[in-house]
Design an enzyme around this catalytic site. Sequence first.
Site, short mmCIF file in Angstrom:
data_model
loop_
_atom_site.label_atom_id
_atom_site.label_comp_id
_atom_site.label_asym_id
_atom_site.label_seq_id
_atom_site.Cartn_x
_atom_site.Cartn_y
_atom_site.Cartn_z
N ASN A 1 0.81 -1.22 0.00
CA ASN A 1 0.00 0.00 0.00
C ASN A 1 0.85 1.27 0.00
O ASN A 1 0.36 2.33 -0.43
CB ASN A 1 -0.91 -0.03 1.25
CG ASN A 1 -1.58 1.30 1.50
OD1 ASN A 1 -2.48 1.70 0.77
ND2 ASN A 1 -1.12 2.02 2.53
N TYR B 1 3.17 8.67 -11.76
CA TYR B 1 2.31 7.87 -10.88
C TYR B 1 1.53 6.84 -11.69
O TYR B 1 1.45 5.66 -11.33
CB TYR B 1 1.36 8.84 -10.17
CG TYR B 1 0.45 8.22 -9.15
CD1 TYR B 1 0.93 7.84 -7.90
CD2 TYR B 1 -0.91 8.05 -9.42
CE1 TYR B 1 0.07 7.29 -6.95
CE2 TYR B 1 -1.76 7.51 -8.48
CZ TYR B 1 -1.28 7.14 -7.25
OH TYR B 1 -2.13 6.60 -6.31
N LYS C 1 1.70 2.74 -11.36
CA LYS C 1 0.52 1.97 -10.98
C LYS C 1 0.09 1.00 -12.08
O LYS C 1 -0.38 -0.10 -11.80
CB LYS C 1 -0.63 2.91 -10.60
CG LYS C 1 -0.35 3.76 -9.36
CD LYS C 1 -0.16 2.92 -8.11
CE LYS C 1 -0.16 3.76 -6.84
NZ LYS C 1 0.07 2.97 -5.63
#
Length: 304
Positions: A130, A201, A205
């Site tokens: 996470n 980002y 991801k």
Amino acid sequence: MAPLEKSPFPPDSGFDFVGIKSLHDDIYPAIDVSKTANLQQPGKVVLITGAGRGIGRSMAIQYARANVATIIICARTTSELDEVESAVQKANASVRVRKEALSVTDGAAVKDLARRVGEEEGCLDILINNAGLSRPWEPIGDTDPEDYWQVLEVNLKGPLLLLHAFLPLLVKTAETHNSHVNVINVTSIGAVTVVPGGSSYALAKLALQRMSEFVGLEYGGKGVNVVGMHPGAVVTKLANEIKEIKDYLTDTPELCGGFVVWLSSQERGWLNGRYVSATWDVDALEGMKEDIVECDKLKVKLIV
Ligand SMILES: NC(=O)c1ccc[n+]([C@@H]2O[C@H](COP(=O)([O-])OP(=O)(O)OC[C@H]3O[C@@H](n4cnc5c(N)ncnc54)[C@H](OP(=O)(O)O)[C@@H]3O)[C@@H](O)[C@H]2O)c1
């Protein structure tokens, strides 16, 4: 929040995959262990990175409510780990908390953690990658390449190091307990949308989402159930730093905490290697199981 009439994202983002009326922005009975007893997971050992605040903090609290045995919380800021430890123990005083101050990008520290967890806990039932980092959005030419790469280091290399170090223990746990174990890689709807400025980002991801598919393929037969998960749009330190998304941060951290507890509460091999969103109603999702498996949905593919 008033129910949405229309998705703010394009259809291939999967935002309203289960139907616009079947989206949630807060925890609800089917994923709330105080309302649904079969979400209880006594005896399990859970490791959550980035558990010092925000979404990871909420996951730790929801797992405490689900009566797991041990929660290993990892982050760099020890004061935040101390606060989460207190919050977890307030939720359930019988849960053991292990605080591990480390950076997920430190390969030696991650390897050492895996060794100690293996020796001292003997098993790991749930690994949640996470920990995350984002930067203010800028076009690629305006970015500092070192800052850009740092986003990939934390969001992609970090999960890789955790997976590399812990997969042997996860496989051993599945084998010994004759049960499934779970890996939850926190990705983002940003993995499947292309918005100017958000590339570091989004790339990290997207790659983590694909890595989840590889892990599913390579380890699914050994009892490892893995998903890449969008946790919802939540007001957190990370999200607050991106001014472009401020108006979309409408989901509570409890939604995602409840969703991960639901994910690991039963063997759901049919989701292995796929993308899921914590905002999707779980009963609606279960109702789409056959279609998801038959049409091999919720994976990153070319439109041809
Ligand atoms: N909030 C949203 O709307 C949203 C949407 C989609 C996806 N996500 C994803 O959800 C995850 C959690 O983010 P959040 O929104 O809860 O953010 P947050 O509140 O800022 O929490 C991030 C956590 O990651 C830890 N972390 C950051 N860099 C680290 C490193 N190098 N090593 C170890 N831990 C590190 C932080 O602790 P330290 O700084 O103390 O290490 C903190 O505990 C991230 O993967 C994020 O990309 C969030």
